[in-house]
Design an enzyme around this catalytic site. Structure first.
Site, short mmCIF file in Angstrom:
data_model
loop_
_atom_site.label_atom_id
_atom_site.label_comp_id
_atom_site.label_asym_id
_atom_site.label_seq_id
_atom_site.Cartn_x
_atom_site.Cartn_y
_atom_site.Cartn_z
N THR A 1 0.83 -1.17 0.13
CA THR A 1 0.03 -0.09 0.10
C THR A 1 0.70 1.40 0.11
O THR A 1 2.04 1.14 0.45
CB THR A 1 -0.82 -0.19 1.05
OG1 THR A 1 -1.84 -1.17 1.06
CG2 THR A 1 -1.42 1.31 1.58
N ARG B 1 -14.74 -6.74 -0.04
CA ARG B 1 -13.82 -6.51 1.11
C ARG B 1 -13.09 -5.21 1.09
O ARG B 1 -12.90 -4.79 0.08
CB ARG B 1 -12.54 -7.49 1.26
CG ARG B 1 -11.91 -7.32 2.53
CD ARG B 1 -10.71 -6.53 2.43
NE ARG B 1 -9.67 -6.72 3.65
CZ ARG B 1 -8.66 -5.80 3.65
NH1 ARG B 1 -8.22 -4.85 2.69
NH2 ARG B 1 -8.06 -5.88 4.70
N GLY C 1 -10.56 -2.54 3.34
CA GLY C 1 -9.67 -2.59 4.46
C GLY C 1 -9.76 -1.09 5.20
O GLY C 1 -10.70 -0.41 5.23
N ASP C 2 -8.39 -0.88 5.99
CA ASP C 2 -8.26 0.43 6.70
C ASP C 2 -8.18 1.55 5.86
O ASP C 2 -8.36 2.41 6.41
CB ASP C 2 -7.49 0.12 7.91
CG ASP C 2 -6.00 -0.19 7.06
OD1 ASP C 2 -5.78 -1.05 6.27
OD2 ASP C 2 -4.95 0.65 7.58
N THR D 1 -0.20 1.41 7.10
CA THR D 1 -0.22 -0.16 6.08
C THR D 1 -0.10 -1.28 6.95
O THR D 1 0.77 -1.27 8.15
CB THR D 1 1.03 0.19 5.21
OG1 THR D 1 1.10 -1.13 4.33
CG2 THR D 1 2.07 0.13 5.51
N GLY D 2 -0.73 -2.04 6.38
CA GLY D 2 -0.80 -3.70 7.33
C GLY D 2 -1.70 -4.23 7.23
O GLY D 2 -2.76 -4.05 6.25
N GLY E 1 -5.27 -4.78 7.39
CA GLY E 1 -6.18 -3.74 7.49
C GLY E 1 -7.26 -4.16 8.65
O GLY E 1 -7.76 -3.21 9.61
N1 ASP Z 1 -3.99 -1.81 5.14
C1 ASP Z 1 -4.01 -2.54 3.51
C2 ASP Z 1 -5.58 -3.29 3.65
O1 ASP Z 1 -5.69 -3.68 4.71
C3 ASP Z 1 -3.13 -3.28 2.93
C4 ASP Z 1 -1.85 -2.68 3.12
O2 ASP Z 1 -1.62 -1.82 3.97
O3 ASP Z 1 -0.98 -3.11 2.31
O4 ASP Z 1 -6.24 -2.95 2.69
#
Ligand code: ASP
Length: 370
Positions: free
Chosen positions: A224, A252, A254-255, A275-276, A278
């Site tokens: 991300t 879906r 995410g965050d 990022t992570g 989510g």
């Molecule tokens: N946070 C993002 C998600 O969950 C993914 C990412 O940060 O790579 O969609």
């Protein structure tokens, strides 16, 4: 002296004192310097897993994106403009999981999420599940500036983008062979059905490992992109753009497009992009949580970011990281993965581009501008 002359004389005196007062006030204001922090995703990114060519390509892309923002802020651009412009560059860069190069859903589609927030007025815009808009971050900004809403999803969001004259593309524009191969590999490994190759995708080429990375079972790069920026007027802003998690269920979210989870900005505390994984970031309202610790617990930005990532996120067994900035120029990152693609620069300082955890510099207890 005639009455008229007296009036003119007094008015002139007032004008001169007003100018002098304004000049004095200006001189008392501390000089403002711009600053930027960029991330290109966190994950299991280790020296042994990245070829020298891949590593150099990532570093060059991050440096290029940072430079785009630096030039814009140097010309007096706003933090919002810098966030959008830098993310536009990364959305076009197939190395990152945003725009072109985004990961695929389990059904073989690219569903893109993005959000942006202006710390000067708490205005925000977000989009989720976008499939036709080339630059989701620009669409998030258009939602903020040109609609009465904060968040639009799916076809409604893409339709709004078209009406706002944002570039529309065929969904196959976002396709990259490496992400496709990576999806096929994951689904096959998990014994799930592999969807047909997307319509409009180029004919299958040689199998290319994801972003030229030598993949092993543990290699997991989230990819991300996000930016936080401070401009010369002292305003801060944050933005995040992503394709989400590979092989996610269709629909879906995410965050990244959730204000307060993946993105947050307030001039009274800080600006954050995350990022992570989510789902954990949503449950912890990570971005807002970092800013709350700064605003209400008196923590430095580094302490707040570390508290959320290394204590709260880890307690839930989530992984990932954040970048963050304050109006007084603290610029930090914090992550609990082996690596995070990241870069930062403050006006008058040098550009720093880092990938691995062991590159963390001594001044990471809160870098500030000169
Ligand atoms: N946070 C993002 C998600 O969950 C993914 C990412 O940060 O790579 O969609």
């Amino acid at each position: 002296m005639s009455i008229e002359l007296k009036v003119i004389f007094t008015a002139a005196l007032f004008a001169v004192s007003a100018v002098a007062l304004a000049a004095q006030q200006l001189a008392q204001q501390p000089a403002r310097h711009w600053a930027i922090v960029v991330h290109g995703g966190a994950g299991v990114i280790e020296r042994s897993k990245l070829t020298p060519e891949a590593e150099a390509a990532y570093r060059a892309s991050l440096a290029k994106a940072l430079d785009e923002g630096a030039r814009l802020l140097d010309r007096g651009g706003t933090a919002m403009d810098a966030v959008e412009a830098i993310i536009n560059v990364l959305e076009d860069d197939p190395l990152f999981n945003a725009g072109r190069g985004a990961v695929f859903t389990a059904e073989g589609k690219n569903e893109l999420d993005a959000s942006i927030m202006d710390g000067s007025n708490l205005m925000a815009g977000a989009v989720a599940g976008v499939t036709r808009t080339r630059h989701p971050i620009s669409l998030a900004r258009a939602v903020m500036e040109k609609s009465p809403h904060v968040m639009l999803i799916g076809a409604g969001a893409d339709d709004f983008a078209a009406r706002a004259n944002l570039e529309q593309v065929n969904p196959s524009f976002f396709f990259t062979e490496s992400r496709w191969q990576s999806l096929v590999k994951q689904l096959t490994k998990e014994g799930r059905p592999v969807p047909p190759r997307p319509a409009g995708a180029p004919p299958p080429g040689p199998v290319v490992p994801v972003a030229q990375i030598e993949e092993s079972p543990e290699t997991r790069i989230l990819g991300t992109v996000g930016v936080v920026a401070l401009d010369r007027t002292g305003n801060i802003a944050a933005g995040t753009s992503t394709g989400g998690m590979q092989a996610k269920m269709p629909g879906r979210v995410g965050d990244s497009p959730i204000i307060g989870a993946g993105t947050y900005a307030s001039n009274s505390s800080c600006a954050v992009s995350a990022t992570g994984s989510g789902e954990y970031f949503i449950r912890l309202s990570v971005a807002r949580e970092v800013c709350n610790l700064v605003a209400f617990k008196g923590m430095t930005l580094q302490q707040a970011a570390d508290q959320v990532i290394h204590k709260e996120l880890e307690a839930l067994h989530g992984d990932g990281g954040v970048i963050a900035i304050t109006p007084d120029g603290q610029l930090v990152w914090s992550f609990n993965t082996p690596g995070m693609f990241r870069a930062r620069q403050a006006e008058g300082g040098k550009a720093e581009v880092q990938i691995y955890a062991d590159e963390l510099a001594a001044n990471d207890a809160g870098a500030s501008h000169p």
